[in-house]
Design a protein around this motif. Structure first.
Motif, PDB file in Angstrom:
ATOM      1  N   HIS A  34       6.678  -4.281   1.858  1.00  0.00           N
ATOM      2  CA  HIS A  34       6.162  -5.635   1.668  1.00  0.00           C
ATOM      3  C   HIS A  34       4.787  -5.564   1.033  1.00  0.00           C
ATOM      4  O   HIS A  34       4.116  -4.537   1.088  1.00  0.00           O
ATOM      5  N   ARG A  35       4.377  -6.647   0.422  1.00  0.00           N
ATOM      6  CA  ARG A  35       3.083  -6.705  -0.259  1.00  0.00           C
ATOM      7  C   ARG A  35       2.079  -7.481   0.575  1.00  0.00           C
ATOM      8  O   ARG A  35       2.427  -8.501   1.173  1.00  0.00           O
ATOM      9  N   GLN A  36       0.847  -6.992   0.631  1.00  0.00           N
ATOM     10  CA  GLN A  36      -0.221  -7.709   1.303  1.00  0.00           C
ATOM     11  C   GLN A  36      -1.553  -7.270   0.712  1.00  0.00           C
ATOM     12  O   GLN A  36      -1.633  -6.305  -0.038  1.00  0.00           O
ATOM     13  N   ARG A  37      -2.597  -8.028   1.062  1.00  0.00           N
ATOM     14  CA  ARG A  37      -3.926  -7.727   0.535  1.00  0.00           C
ATOM     15  C   ARG A  37      -4.770  -7.023   1.581  1.00  0.00           C
ATOM     16  O   ARG A  37      -4.689  -7.336   2.773  1.00  0.00           O
ATOM     17  N   GLU A  43      -4.226  -5.587  -3.717  1.00  0.00           N
ATOM     18  CA  GLU A  43      -2.858  -5.664  -3.199  1.00  0.00           C
ATOM     19  C   GLU A  43      -2.288  -4.272  -2.960  1.00  0.00           C
ATOM     20  O   GLU A  43      -2.511  -3.343  -3.743  1.00  0.00           O
ATOM     21  N   VAL A  44      -1.528  -4.136  -1.881  1.00  0.00           N
ATOM     22  CA  VAL A  44      -0.838  -2.886  -1.575  1.00  0.00           C
ATOM     23  C   VAL A  44       0.628  -3.181  -1.298  1.00  0.00           C
ATOM     24  O   VAL A  44       0.997  -4.291  -0.913  1.00  0.00           O
ATOM     25  N   ARG A  45       1.445  -2.157  -1.513  1.00  0.00           N
ATOM     26  CA  ARG A  45       2.826  -2.153  -1.024  1.00  0.00           C
ATOM     27  C   ARG A  45       2.837  -1.325   0.250  1.00  0.00           C
ATOM     28  O   ARG A  45       2.372  -0.179   0.243  1.00  0.00           O
ATOM     29  N   ARG A  46       3.432  -1.863   1.325  1.00  0.00           N
ATOM     30  CA  ARG A  46       3.409  -1.169   2.615  1.00  0.00           C
ATOM     31  C   ARG A  46       4.826  -1.093   3.199  1.00  0.00           C
ATOM     32  O   ARG A  46       5.354  -2.071   3.715  1.00  0.00           O
ATOM     33  N   ASP A  63       0.359   3.033   2.433  1.00  0.00           N
ATOM     34  CA  ASP A  63       0.031   2.001   1.451  1.00  0.00           C
ATOM     35  C   ASP A  63       0.080   2.578   0.055  1.00  0.00           C
ATOM     36  O   ASP A  63      -0.548   3.614  -0.218  1.00  0.00           O
ATOM     37  N   GLY A 244       9.556   1.219  -4.569  1.00  0.00           N
ATOM     38  CA  GLY A 244       9.039   0.465  -3.437  1.00  0.00           C
ATOM     39  C   GLY A 244       9.902   0.541  -2.194  1.00  0.00           C
ATOM     40  O   GLY A 244       9.652  -0.173  -1.224  1.00  0.00           O
TER      41      GLY A 244
END
Length: 325
Positions: A34-37, A43-46, A63, A244
Motif C-alpha cells: 500500500h502507499r502512504q506518506r 511517498e512510500v510503498r509498504r 518501505d 510492488g
C-alpha cells in the motif's frame, strides 16, 4: 536501476543449483504494497506491516521509496526523529541519501550503497536527499528495512555502518541468467558484508527475461521476495508476482523466482529483493519509531525521548565513523 552491475556476469562465482532432494518452499501468500506518506511528505510503498501481512518476523517494516523523478527543490526526507529497539537498513538504487545521528554516525550513500543503523537503546537521526539532488532535482529510489532486536538486545549501544556498493558480494545464478547482490547474511553459501544482531539474509537480484533464480535458503529462516520492478512468478508452482508485490514463502530448503519473458523496466530485468531471517518469536509493541516488547517499555521510551536521554541533535553535522573504527 540496477544499482550495481558487471560487464560480464559469466566471470562471477555462481550460486549452486539446489539439489533435487531439497524441498522447494511453496508460496504461502502474495501481498500488494500500500502507499502512504512518511517523513516530510514523501511517498512510500509498504508491503508490511499491512492488514494482509501484520507480522514478518524478524522484520518490522519494509518501505520502497520511489522510484520518483523530483523537480528542483521538490525532494523531501525525514528530519530529526528518534528510534529505539531495532535496526534500520537503507539500500539506495538511484540518487543519494544523507544520514546524521546523535551518536556521531553519518554519511552520504549513492547507488548500490547501504547504511545500517542500530537504534538499540535510543538514537536521534535524520535521513535527507543530498543537497545536490534537492537543488537540481533527479531520480530517487531506495529501500528501507527495519530489523527487530530480541528482548536481550533492545538496549544495545547504538552503532552505524556504511557499506559501499563495491563491498557487496556479487554472484550469478547457476546458468548466468541472474545477477545477485548479497547485502547481508548467507545466500547459497555466499556471505554478504552487512552485520546485524538478528541473523538475516538480504539480497537484490536482477533476473533476465525468461530467467529463473533458484537458490538454497537457510531452513530456520523466514523467506520473502519483493518485486521492485518487473513481473514474474515465485515458487516452483509459479505464483504470479508483479511490481510492488511481496511473496511470503512457507517452510523448506530452497526458493525459486522466475522472470516473465517480457520485462518493461529501466534495466530490462526483473528486479527483486530476497529477504528473510531467524524469527524472534517475542511480543512486539510498536508505537511510531519505537519497537519494544511491552506497553510499559513504549511509555518508558517516550519519556526517555522527551527527557533528552536518547541523545541530542548535534550542533554540527559530523563525518560518520565506520563500524570498528
Amino acid at each position: 536501476m540496477p544499482a550495481v552491475t558487471v560487464d560480464n556476469i559469466l566471470v562471477l562465482p555462481r550460486l549452486p543449483r539446489p539439489d533435487e532432494t531439497l524441498r522447494q518452499r511453496a508460496v504461502r501468500s502474495v501481498t500488494t504494497a500500500h502507499r502512504q506518506r512518511e517523513g516530510a511528505g514523501f511517498e512510500v510503498r509498504r508491503p508490511f506491516p499491512s492488514p494482509e501481512l501484520r507480522t514478518a518476523d524478524p522484520f518490522i517494516l519494509l518501505d520502497q521509496m520511489g522510484p520518483v523523478a523530483y523537480e528542483p527543490y521538490e525532494a523531501k526526507g525525514a528530519p530529526w526523529h528518534p528510534h529505539r529497539g531495532f535496526e534500520t537498513v537503507t539500500y539506495m538504487l538511484d540518487g543519494t541519501m544523507v544520514h546524521h545521528d546523535s551518536n556521531d554516525g553519518g554519511g552520504t550513500i549513492g547507488e548500490g550503497d547501504t547504511q545500517w543503523m542500530t537504534a538499540g537503546s535510543g538514537i536521534l537521526h535524520d535521513e535527507l536527499p543530498a543537497e545536490e539532488l534537492v537543488i537540481s532535482g533527479g531520480v530517487f529510489h531506495g529501500v528501507q528495512l527495519w530489523v527487530n532486536l530480541p528482548r536481550a538486545l533492545k538496549m544495545a549501544p547504538p552503532r552505524y555502518q556504511d557499506l559501499r556498493a563495491s563491498e557487496l558480494t556479487l554472484v550469478s545464478s547457476h546458468d548466468g541468467g541472474a545477477l545477485v547482490r548479497i547485502i547481508a547474511g548467507e545466500v547459497g553459501g555466499f556471505e554478504g558484508p552487512g552485520s546485524t544482531y538478528t541473523p538475516i539474509s538480504y539480497a537484490h537480484a536482477s533476473i533476465s527475461p525468461g530467467g529463473r533464480l533458484e537458490t538454497g535458503w537457510p531452513q530456520q529462516f523466514s523467506s520473502m521476495a519483493y518485486v521492485l520492478a518487473g513481473s514474474g512468478s515465485a515458487g516452483a508452482e509459479g505464483r504470479p508476482l508483479a511490481e510492488g508485490q511481496l511473496a511470503v514463502f512457507g517452510p523448506g530448503d530452497a526458493i525459486t523466482v522466475t522472470a516473465d519473458n517480457r520485462q518493461d523496466t529501466p534495466s530490462g530485468d526483473l528486479e527483486v529483493l530476497l529477504l528473510g531471517g531467524e524469527p524472534i518469536r517475542e511480543p512486539v509493541i510498536q508505537y511510531g519509531p519505537f519497537v519494544m516488547n511491552s506497553k510499559s517499555e513504549i511509555i518508558e521510551a517516550i519519556e526517555d525521548f522527551e527527557a533528552g536521554r536518547m541523545g541530542r541533535i548535534p550542533a554540527e553535522h559530523l563525518v560518520g565513523k565506520r563500524l570498528g573504527e
